[in-house]
Motif scaffolding. Structure first.
Motif, short mmCIF file in Angstrom:
data_model
loop_
_atom_site.label_atom_id
_atom_site.label_comp_id
_atom_site.label_asym_id
_atom_site.label_seq_id
_atom_site.Cartn_x
_atom_site.Cartn_y
_atom_site.Cartn_z
N UNK A 186 0.87 -1.19 -0.24
CA UNK A 186 -0.40 -0.02 -0.01
C UNK A 186 1.24 1.41 -0.30
N UNK A 187 0.87 1.86 0.76
CA UNK A 187 2.06 3.51 0.78
C UNK A 187 3.89 2.73 0.93
N UNK A 188 3.20 1.72 1.77
CA UNK A 188 4.38 0.45 1.93
C UNK A 188 5.70 0.48 0.46
N UNK A 189 4.12 0.13 -0.02
CA UNK A 189 4.42 -0.25 -1.45
C UNK A 189 4.78 0.97 -2.69
N UNK A 190 4.33 2.13 -2.54
CA UNK A 190 4.45 2.96 -2.61
C UNK A 190 5.99 4.02 -2.41
N UNK A 191 6.23 3.55 -1.28
CA UNK A 191 7.53 3.83 -0.49
C UNK A 191 8.49 3.41 -1.39
N UNK A 192 8.42 1.99 -1.51
CA UNK A 192 9.34 0.66 -2.75
C UNK A 192 9.57 1.03 -3.65
N UNK A 193 8.67 1.98 -3.98
CA UNK A 193 8.81 1.62 -5.42
C UNK A 193 8.95 3.23 -5.98
N UNK A 194 9.11 3.95 -5.03
CA UNK A 194 9.43 5.35 -5.02
C UNK A 194 11.47 5.37 -4.56
N UNK A 195 11.75 4.28 -3.68
CA UNK A 195 12.80 3.98 -3.74
C UNK A 195 14.08 3.43 -5.11
N UNK A 196 13.35 3.46 -5.99
CA UNK A 196 13.73 2.89 -6.73
C UNK A 196 13.94 3.48 -8.26
N UNK A 197 13.16 4.90 -7.80
CA UNK A 197 13.41 5.94 -8.49
C UNK A 197 14.04 6.90 -7.64
N UNK A 198 14.45 7.31 -6.66
CA UNK A 198 15.32 7.44 -5.79
C UNK A 198 16.46 7.67 -5.21
N UNK A 199 16.84 6.87 -5.38
CA UNK A 199 17.84 5.27 -5.12
C UNK A 199 18.41 5.06 -5.56
#
Length: 583
Positions: A450-463
């Protein structure tokens, strides 16, 4: 003692509701399997009635049982589909068919008071106008003459009654997203509902009344399943009685002119008398249900379900002495794992906290990001993070700004900045663990749903610091999410922006970030998810694929927002472990 496995979490018996009869001597509970059977729509559940020593007085087995309460004569009353079931201590159930789907049950002047939704009969022409024909969930009163409708065209999300007066959390439209615009209504049957409190951009829940007063929780909240905030007391006027507290509040009961509350101080829970300040009970771990913790009180007794890092979840009864159930005694041979509260400072000086579960600092580290965001990670005996230790990993679960457990101010810190400083909090937490020597590995992974999935996807694009990302039913494009989710009011409020202005929504969308992704990624999503529709991960999958980033995606039939069928749960964990070990 043996290590925890996926079979153990499948075998966990989930204590969903705990109630006490008015005499304080009978404890009722609903216990659920931790999974749905193949193609079953509902979970298999059992209603138990226990005496003070947890001897079984009565039992009822069924599917989808919920909304437990006690009648004046000590019978357990609960909902099963369209029926209200009354279970006496003799074990003989009596059923009443209401002709509608029952949502919740209580009593008013000794009569069953319940919310129900009339289901539309299907016809050959079953087309409908989107958002124009959804039915309301209304209040009904059952007596000897039949069922009487109390409200009409008012969506009742919660209610509590006493002395012939009903207090409700309700909205003017019935869609799930309308919950975010709920108000508190005072209802006297036969009169028009009266709005007594409008929380503005905040949300409300866990409403209760003793007839003279009403109390409820208020904060910015992510969804109806995670209720926490400050306590608002209404006695003709409303006031915040926990203003400025650094604890979050998860439940409130009014009784004998006292206010009893369940507070969460960085996952140390306390039942406290707010009038005297007396702490009645305290424990570090998880009070159940884990994302909306609660307790019950009657005749000087308190009851709740609790699990510490060392002990499986059980019902605790506080009366003259503390006794507890043995519902999960089959887990006695399973190894508990250590848990530590870690605290660090963000780059802007904000004090942060999280949970570290570690056996050997050299073991690879899974960074587990909770959903919400107004939720929290906790440390219990057996949960969705602890089992990874049984497969050779350590786990770090940061409760970034926007989480529960440090008061309402902390829970609202990421409003307007979803995926900004809260994501930076995750990275600074990892740096803290490295700099203090708590971990000694570069094999670091990230996962969440959920929001943790969003943050895990965001991690691919930010670091590029993570060896792999396993991202579950998260958001990849905030604009398209807003257009297709049934929670479209939530993102407007929590993003604090107009989606059709595009700028902020694009800025925080993983697929809009200018970065060449390198992190191997495994995506998982349920095909029937109404909250975060699966199109979010179809988009992210195609985006990563065409960026030549390693990506795979598992689609789960029949699943919504989270995976609940037995073999789907097993597949989720085993594929996560396999993907991380392969990288």
């Amino acid at each position: 003692m043996r290590d925890q496995t996926v079979d153990d979490i499948l075998g966990l018996r989930n204590i969903e509701e705990v109630k006490i009869a008015q005499n304080g001597k009978i404890v009722g509970t609903i216990v659920s399997d931790n999974f749905r059977e193949y193609r079953k729509k509902e979970f298999r559940k059992i209603v138990y009635m226990f005496d003070e020593k947890f001897n079984i007085l009565a039992r009822y087995d069924g599917y989808g049982l919920h909304s437990l309460s006690f009648s004046d004569d000590g019978s357990a009353v609960f909902a099963e589909g369209n029926e209200i079931v009354v279970l006496s201590q003799s074990g003989m159930p009596v059923k009443y068919d209401t002709g509608m789907k029952v949502s919740s049950i209580s009593f008013m002047s000794g009569k069953p008071l319940f919310t129900g939704t009339m289901e539309t009969k299907k016809k050959e022409d079953d087309a409908y106008f989107f958002e124009e024909e959804d039915p309301f969930t209304n209040l009904y009163l059952m007596d000897s003459s039949g069922i009487k409708k109390i409200t009409d065209n008012l969506q009742i999300w919660e209610f509590s009654s006493s002395d012939g007066v009903i207090y409700t959390v309700a909205s003017k439209c019935p869609q799930e997203s309308c919950w975010y615009a709920s108000k508190v209504y005072r209802i006297v049957p036969g009169k028009d509902p009266e709005i007594i409190y409008d929380p503005g951009k905040r949300q409300i829940g866990k409403i209760t009344t003793d007839g003279k007063r009403s109390a409820f929780l208020e904060s910015v909240m992510s969804d109806r399943g995670v209720i926490s905030g400050d306590i608002i007391l209404y006695d003709g006027s409303a006031r915040n009685i926990t203003e400025g507290s650094t604890s979050s509040y998860s439940h409130v009961i009014l009784c004998d002119n006292a206010v009893f509350a369940l507070e969460n101080d960085r996952t140390t829970f306390r039942i406290r008398n707010l009038d005297s300040g007396e702490i009645i009970w305290s424990g570090m771990g998880a009070v159940y249900p884990v994302y909306s913790p609660s307790f019950d009180h009657a005749a000087d007794a308190f009851a709740f379900a609790f699990s510490s890092p060392a002990d499986p979840p059980e019902i605790h009864l506080l009366r003259d002495a503390e006794t507890k159930s043995s519902i999960n005694s089959h887990l006695d041979g399973v190894s508990p794992y250590p848990a530590e509260i870690v605290e660090w400072k963000a780059k802007d000086g904000e004090d942060l906290y999280g949970i570290l579960r570690l056996i050997d600092p050299k073991n690879p580290l899974i960074v587990y990001i909770h959903g919400g965001p107004t939720s929290f990670s906790y440390a219990s005996f057996l949960d969705r993070t602890s089992i990874y230790l049984g497969y050779g990993f350590n786990v770090f679960a940061p409760n970034y700004r926007g989480s529960v457990g440090k008061g309402r101010r902390y829970a609202e810190l990421n409003v307007g900045d979803l995926g900004g400083k809260d994501f930076d909090d995750v990275i600074s937490g990892i740096e803290f663990l490295k700099n203090t020597g708590k971990i000694a590995t570069d094999r670091i992974y990230i996962t969440g749903g959920s929001y943790g999935g969003y943050m895990s996807a965001l991690a691919v694009m930010k670091t590029d610091i993570f060896r792999a990302s396993v991202s579950l039913f998260g958001i990849s494009d905030w604009v398209s999410f807003h257009g297709v989710s049934n929670l479209h009011l939530w993102d407007r409020l929590h993003m604090d922006a107009d989606p059709w202005a595009f700028k902020k929504y694009d800025e925080y969308s993983p697929i809009r970030i200018m970065h060449e992704p390198k992190t191997p990624t495994l995506l998982m999503h349920g095909i029937k998810d109404p909250y975060v529709p699966i199109g979010q991960y179809y988009e992210f999958y195609r985006f990563l694929k065409e960026k030549n980033c390693e990506v795979r995606m598992i689609v789960f039939p029949r699943e919504g927002h989270g995976f609940t069928e037995k073999e789907h749960i097993r597949r989720q964990y085993m594929e996560t472990i396999r993907f991380m070990k392969d990288h």
